[in-house]
Design an enzyme around this catalytic site. Sequence first.
Site, PDB file in Angstrom:
ATOM      1  N   ASP A 142      26.558 -14.688  -8.198  1.00  0.00           N
ATOM      2  CA  ASP A 142      26.754 -15.015  -6.791  1.00  0.00           C
ATOM      3  C   ASP A 142      25.823 -16.168  -6.422  1.00  0.00           C
ATOM      4  O   ASP A 142      25.815 -17.189  -7.096  1.00  0.00           O
ATOM      5  CB  ASP A 142      26.518 -13.791  -5.915  1.00  0.00           C
ATOM      6  CG  ASP A 142      27.099 -13.961  -4.511  1.00  0.00           C
ATOM      7  OD1 ASP A 142      27.786 -14.957  -4.250  1.00  0.00           O
ATOM      8  OD2 ASP A 142      26.845 -13.093  -3.661  1.00  0.00           O
ATOM      9  N   ASP A 149      19.924 -16.939  -1.084  1.00  0.00           N
ATOM     10  CA  ASP A 149      20.713 -16.495   0.067  1.00  0.00           C
ATOM     11  C   ASP A 149      19.836 -15.908   1.170  1.00  0.00           C
ATOM     12  O   ASP A 149      18.871 -15.176   0.898  1.00  0.00           O
ATOM     13  CB  ASP A 149      21.730 -15.444  -0.362  1.00  0.00           C
ATOM     14  CG  ASP A 149      22.970 -16.050  -1.002  1.00  0.00           C
ATOM     15  OD1 ASP A 149      22.941 -17.255  -1.324  1.00  0.00           O
ATOM     16  OD2 ASP A 149      23.958 -15.322  -1.183  1.00  0.00           O
ATOM     17  N   ARG A 182      27.858 -24.889  -1.741  1.00  0.00           N
ATOM     18  CA  ARG A 182      26.780 -24.201  -1.037  1.00  0.00           C
ATOM     19  C   ARG A 182      25.402 -24.735  -1.426  1.00  0.00           C
ATOM     20  O   ARG A 182      24.581 -24.032  -2.013  1.00  0.00           O
ATOM     21  CB  ARG A 182      26.836 -22.683  -1.258  1.00  0.00           C
ATOM     22  CG  ARG A 182      28.143 -22.047  -0.824  1.00  0.00           C
ATOM     23  CD  ARG A 182      28.077 -20.529  -0.894  1.00  0.00           C
ATOM     24  NE  ARG A 182      29.329 -19.940  -0.476  1.00  0.00           N
ATOM     25  CZ  ARG A 182      29.553 -18.622  -0.380  1.00  0.00           C
ATOM     26  NH1 ARG A 182      28.586 -17.769  -0.676  1.00  0.00           N
ATOM     27  NH2 ARG A 182      30.727 -18.158   0.003  1.00  0.00           N
TER      28      ARG A 182
END
Length: 517
Positions: free
Chosen positions: A190, A194, A243
């Site tokens: 992932d 984050d 991202r």
Amino acid sequence: MRRADARRLPAALATVTVGVAAGVALQSPRPAAAVGAATGYATQNGGTTGGAGGQTVRASTGTAIHAALCGRASSSTPITIEVTGTINHGNTSKVSGSSCNTADGVIELKQISNVTIIGVGSGAVFDQLGIHLRDSSNIIIQNVTVRNVKKSGSPTSNGGDAIGMESTVRNVWVDHVTLEASGGESEGYDGLFDMKDNTQYVTLSYSVLRNSGRGGLIGSSESDLSNGFVTFHHNLYENIDSRTPLLRGGIAHIYNNHYVSLHESGINSRAGARAKVENNYFRNSKDVLGTFYTSERGYWQVSGNTFDNVTWSSAGSENYPAGPNPTSNTTVSIPYAYRLDAASCVPDVVRQTAGANTGLRVSDGSCSPQTPPPTTPPPSTAPPTTAPPTTPPPTSGTNLSLGAGADGSSKAGGTSYGNVRDGDNSTWWSPAGSTGSISIKWGSATRVSRVVIREPSGTQGSIGSWQLVNHDTGAVLASGSGAGAITFSATALSKITFKINSSSGTPRVGEFETYAS
């Protein structure tokens, strides 16, 4: 993300032997632990100091890291955890205690504050094991590598995030780290970095993020808009699908980063996010700035950036690239001082400074990498004959060295091992060179928790860096520089060694005192 890049290489796995006492050894307290000082938004909201002023602990397993957190007087007692070796699932277990809330298979910084985790020695690698921050504040993570953390497959950790923050996290400085995966979502990975559910005042600096589908995000959904005040500077993003980061709401300051091989999109400002993007270098990449995969637009202020072989897609209903000629559509006021390197030198500066095990070098804002100043004063380098005398530290209790034995690695002519335990500070031991070790020993195990090293009058400042070692097991009890009082967790041992690793000239130890308390 949508695909994985076949060029990514899997990171090799490693194994490690758990150290003595679950891989933890106590060190002496220090006024500051991390190298350098926090930058960017981590300096706001009261600042970020981590475990400065608290005890320092050495850990070589994940279980030892958890044990250090759980061994504190409270969940906010400052602590610095120096990490060495490879931390993996095999040596990371849950530890219970009133000052911690840990779990198996992840480094859990949950419901705690005032902690520094810093890699030391030949390196610290968190292999397939993520670092999770939840309901925590004032955290520093420095000089570590986190690699190949998965959310699917085996083993899994931290939802697939290398470093993940969520649920009321405040003031985090992540510096000189390497975060890497070996593919995208279809391979089980992932995000690398984050932040979600009310995470604020974070800085990511001088770090490498590479070989992943997702670099990282601020906000888990278009409705998660409670995050922000995040700085990204002097980082390398390489071989990433998207991202870098994804911004949902909030404010981000993004400067002096080097972006290489962004395959689908880069800085994705959406859902009202505002980003100040200045003096970055983008190379061999696609759609490096804009709003992507949503109709909820974001905003940016741009200046001084270099776009080297960057391609841009056409605008669509959910695709709003800022290029091919990016212009500002908002303004962002930055509340802290900072110095910008010119975009043209960013690739070279970042190459020399970013990532773990690069010497913690930083830029001075004029394209000149340098080693940051130490956070504690270095030992004196004045000649022994000119060093002013200092008052010996106070003592209490019985000096256990009196009547004990002594030996060492070597001794200079005219000195004796026994001089360090005779109660007379006008006699001394010196090694044959500039480094060496001296030991106090007993016929049976003796409980010791404090040592006082005294230099003879007129020679203060000759002792540089040192380690205090449990000679029975080889465990390092404490480390530091200069003479004085050293405290550590009470330990039963038959021999304790003071190891001098550096000095100015020939060091002298007048007395090596030991105490039970």
